[in-house]
Design an enzyme around this catalytic site. Structure first.
Site, PDB file in Angstrom:
ATOM      1  N   SER A  65       0.827  -1.208   0.000  1.00 50.17           N
ATOM      2  CA  SER A  65       0.000   0.000   0.000  1.00 50.17           C
ATOM      3  C   SER A  65       0.862   1.260   0.000  1.00 50.17           C
ATOM      4  O   SER A  65       2.038   1.236   0.362  1.00 50.17           O
ATOM      5  CB  SER A  65      -0.901   0.021   1.233  1.00 50.17           C
ATOM      6  OG  SER A  65      -1.577  -1.197   1.366  1.00 50.17           O
ATOM      7  N   GLN A  66       0.211   2.352  -0.352  1.00 57.31           N
ATOM      8  CA  GLN A  66       0.825   3.679  -0.312  1.00 57.31           C
ATOM      9  C   GLN A  66       1.138   4.020   1.155  1.00 57.31           C
ATOM     10  O   GLN A  66       0.265   3.845   2.013  1.00 57.31           O
ATOM     11  CB  GLN A  66      -0.237   4.611  -0.872  1.00 57.31           C
ATOM     12  CG  GLN A  66       0.175   5.991  -1.148  1.00 57.31           C
ATOM     13  CD  GLN A  66      -0.976   6.748  -1.815  1.00 57.31           C
ATOM     14  OE1 GLN A  66      -1.916   6.144  -2.321  1.00 57.31           O
ATOM     15  NE2 GLN A  66      -0.892   8.048  -1.801  1.00 57.31           N
TER      16      GLN A  66
END
Ligand code: SAH
Length: 218
Positions: A65-66
């Protein structure tokens, strides 16, 4: 300091700055994210982008994920040092490593055996001994370790899965992206009370879908 060390220090400063500017303001979460280097969790070709605020591809067609989303979800979970946490969707192991700095114990499960094995190797190398990573279909939770103080789901479900709601302690919190995989999803925070559940909609997000059953590699 060498040029290379200077460069890394500079990139880490920018990394923390971009987290703050995107709303990650909890000091404990920022400290955890300063301590856990994202580099080892981003293997191979994309290592150069480890300190940029973007999701990146990992093995088994999944994504890490970011970082700002990891930070915002961790913040929304309100983890304390007494908590036993379940993460559904180990992926690279990065989110679990951040949680390990804040919680008493972290159970993390993924449907892909290979991802669990690779993440476990990184946890061991970093000495993160309070994480237990297992291959399992997390849509059923982890009944043998339930109930949990906190549950975080890092894949999108159409609805918060019933077994996960049932495995949340009273007073417990779950953070889960909800929505169709090809549409806008929303990050939801579920709080369990004596008599039921409260739902808060936090923000739009985009996650890979929660898929039933184990991956073909395990
Ligand atoms: N938290 C991860 C990113 C997760 S990507 C990180 O920090 O890198 C979503 C992950 O959820 C994928 O690895 C995928 O294999 C896993 N997943 C999807 N459905 C699942 C299920 N039913 N049970 C367990 N894991 C699942």
């Amino acid at each position: 300091m060498s040029d290379e060390a200077d460069h890394i220090a500079e990139r880490k400063m920018q990394f923390l700055f971009s987290l703050r500017s995107r709303g990650v303001t909890d000091a404990r979460v920022l400290t955890a994210m300063e301590r856990i280097d994202r580099g080892p969790f981003v293997r191979g070709y994309f290592t150069d982008h480890a300190y940029e605020d973007m999701p990146l591809p990992i093995a088994c067609g999944q994504t890490i994920s970011q970082p700002s989303v990891v930070g915002l979800m961790t913040q929304a979970l309100r983890v304390t040092g007494r908590d036993k946490v379940l993460e559904v969707g180990t992926g690279s192991g990065y989110q679990a490593a951040i949680l390990s700095q804040l919680a008493r114990r972290v159970y993390t499960v993924d449907r892909h055996r290979r991802l669990v094995r690779e993440a476990s190797e990184i946890f061991a190398a970093l000495g993160l001994t309070n994480i237990i990573a297992l291959t399992a279909d997390g849509s059923f939770g982890l009944p043998e370790q339930a109930p949990f103080d906190r549950i975080i789901v890092t894949a999108a479900a159409e609805d918060p899965p019933g077994p996960l709601l049932a495995q949340l302690k009273i007073g417990g919190i779950m953070v889960v992206p909800v929505g169709q995989s090809d549409a806008v999803q929303h990050l939801i925070r579920v709080t369990r009370h004596e008599t039921g559940y409260d739902y808060d909609e936090l923000r739009p997000v985009r996650f890979v879908p929660l898929v039933e059953g184990l991956g073909r590699d395990g």
